[in-house]
Scaffold this active site. Structure first.
Site, short mmCIF file in Angstrom:
data_model
loop_
_atom_site.label_atom_id
_atom_site.label_comp_id
_atom_site.label_asym_id
_atom_site.label_seq_id
_atom_site.Cartn_x
_atom_site.Cartn_y
_atom_site.Cartn_z
N ASP A 161 16.22 7.75 -19.81
CA ASP A 161 15.05 7.75 -18.89
C ASP A 161 14.60 6.23 -19.20
O ASP A 161 13.97 5.68 -18.26
CB ASP A 161 13.94 8.78 -19.44
CG ASP A 161 12.53 8.42 -18.77
OD1 ASP A 161 12.75 8.66 -17.54
OD2 ASP A 161 11.64 8.17 -19.37
N SER A 183 12.02 12.76 -15.17
CA SER A 183 11.53 11.70 -16.19
C SER A 183 10.54 12.30 -17.04
O SER A 183 10.64 12.07 -18.37
CB SER A 183 11.07 10.35 -15.38
OG SER A 183 10.49 9.46 -16.35
N1 URA Z 1 6.07 8.60 -15.42
C1 URA Z 1 7.07 8.69 -15.91
O1 URA Z 1 7.22 8.95 -17.24
N2 URA Z 1 7.98 8.67 -15.19
C2 URA Z 1 8.03 8.26 -13.81
O2 URA Z 1 9.20 8.42 -13.33
C3 URA Z 1 6.72 8.32 -13.30
C4 URA Z 1 5.57 8.22 -14.03
#
Ligand code: URA
Ligand code: CA
Length: 434
Positions: A161, A183
């Site tokens: 991520d 995410s």
């Molecule tokens: N916050 C996150 O952690 N991921 C995203 O993709 C968008 C906002």
């Protein structure tokens, strides 16, 4: 498997298998799939979307790309709360001690991060002596004993991520519901939560500006959570104006203390009771939402949530006497009042601009290296819908700088007064459950 074939498959709107998604995330994490192929792939997702099954697989592939926190030694059902981010959002500081005081284990892993104010850890560090540098065993023992502890983020959580988010940031692919939802959910799941309560913000100060977009994101995250075995629900709450009155680190700690005393801002109190009731219900500490809420209201009235806060602070080295005497928190050298220039009703308090004003005072970090001024920040004296007379204070500015003209200008531009009566915005828009 070849990445180029998988890009083509998604480009043409076909559904990827679990193995294909795992191949992509594994390859991207270990560097065998380069940024340029991943960029094309995320753009294909941006246009073609992902099915519910693909979203769950993507989330779990990211969870499995790094360490996962094992909270199994903590007794009870671990419920985590996540907010999609807003301005002056003091809910975590209130909710932790509040739900812990009725027996819900709060095992919080938190970060510092960039933003208008610091993260939860920065805020808590305005309590003299408080620290989060504790080892894992101490963390688990404290949660079992006190029902609450906070530890700083460590380990290698969801590296896929991290890499992907940075790539999306520079390839115009942040704004994709499947990518945002996976995410956020991957980070919560890797952090070990059994159940997740999401506070999805909506309005000018939120990531999602419209109710429709916020609803879509909330639904996507709730489905992912439930599909991978983590009971998840979401509240959609207003972020057209900052939450509560305080925006700043020590100022928000004081606001949290006030709220746990039953003397906090109405909106912050209501949102915490709403989110908290769902956490208590998911943790199976109550049989209904009504019962859960009554337990929380009682914990505020009889002082037990305030007592939990004191025990939590002192167990991690903090001076718990700040709870009875908040003047022991860091204090700014100067205060200034932003005086209304006309009579009327407050019609707009642009949340992100007001957040930026707090950051200009030093309350937040612009870069990872910036130092935070824990005492600096803003306290709103009026909220949308309030009547105001010329010369009355709209905002108190807490600063260690003698000159705050730039901040005042920014606030005047972003706090609007209308001659007509204005209705305050609705605080809680919807509840989304699986
Ligand atoms: N916050 C996150 O952690 N991921 C995203 O993709 C968008 C906002
Ligand atoms: Ca606040």
């Amino acid at each position: 498997m070849r990445m180029v074939d998988l890009i083509e498959k998604k480009r043409d709107g076909k559904e990827l298998t679990t193995e294909e998604i795992q191949f992509i995330i594994k390859g991207y994490t270990d560097g065998s799939i380069p940024d340029y192929q991943m960029s094309a792939f995320t753009m294909a997702i941006y246009f073609q979307g992902m099915t519910e099954r693909e979203r769950a697989d993507l989330t779990m592939a990211m969870v499995e790309s790094g360490d996962q926190i094992d909270l199994s030694k903590i007794e009870g059902i671990k419920v985590d709360k996540h907010s999609t981010g807003g301005v002056g959002d003091t809910t975590t500081l209130v909710l932790g001690p509040l739900v812990a005081s009725v027996g819900v284990p709060v095992a919080k892993m938190s970060g510092r991060g960039l933003g208008h104010t610091g993260g939860t850890i920065d805020k808590l560090e305005s309590v003299p002596g408080f620290h989060v540098e504790i080892d894992n065993n101490t963390f688990i023992d404290l949660v079992n004993k006190n029902k609450i502890a906070v530890i700083s983020q460590s380990g290698n959580l969801t590296p896929a991520d991290k890499k992907l988010y940075a790539l999306r940031d520079v390839t115009a692919t942040v704004n994709s519901i499947p990518l945002i939802a996976s995410s956020i959910m991957s980070k919560k799941i890797a952090a070990g939560a059994d159940c997740i309560v999401l506070d999805v913000k909506t309005g000018a100060g939120a990531f999602m500006k419209t109710l429709e977009d916020s609803r879509e994101l909330a639904r996507a995250m709730v489905r992912i959570g439930n599909n991978v075995g983590r009971k998840t629900m979401a509240i959609i709450s207003d972020m057209s104006q900052p939450l509560g009155f305080a925006i700043g680190n020590a100022l928000e700690v004081k606001e949290a203390i006030d709220t746990l005393k039953g003397e906090g801002p109405e909106d912050l109190t209501e949102l915490c009771l709403t989110l908290g009731s769902h956490m208590v219900l998911l943790a199976q500490k109550a049989n209904s939402l009504t019962e859960a809420r009554q337990m929380l209201e009682k914990a505020i009235q009889n002082g037990s949530s305030l007592e939990t806060l004191k025990v939590f602070l002192s167990s991690q080295g903090g001076d718990a006497s700040v709870v009875d005497d908040p003047s022991k928190l860091p204090q700014a050298k100067y205060t200034f009042e932003l005086e209304a220039k006309e009579d009327g009703f407050v019609s707009e308090i642009v949340a992100d601009a007001v957040g930026t004003a707090a950051m200009l005072l030093g309350a937040g970090r612009a870069t990872k290296e910036s130092e935070i001024d824990l005492a600096a920040g803003l306290v709103l004296r009026k909220k949308i819908g309030d009547q105001v007379k010329k010369g009355e204070s709209l905002v108190t500015i807490y600063s260690n700088f003698e000159n705050v003209n730039e901040v005042k200008e920014k606030l005047y531009e972003n706090i609007k007064i209308s001659p007509e009566k204005v209705n305050p915005p609705k605080l809680i828009h919807e509840e989304i459950t699986g």
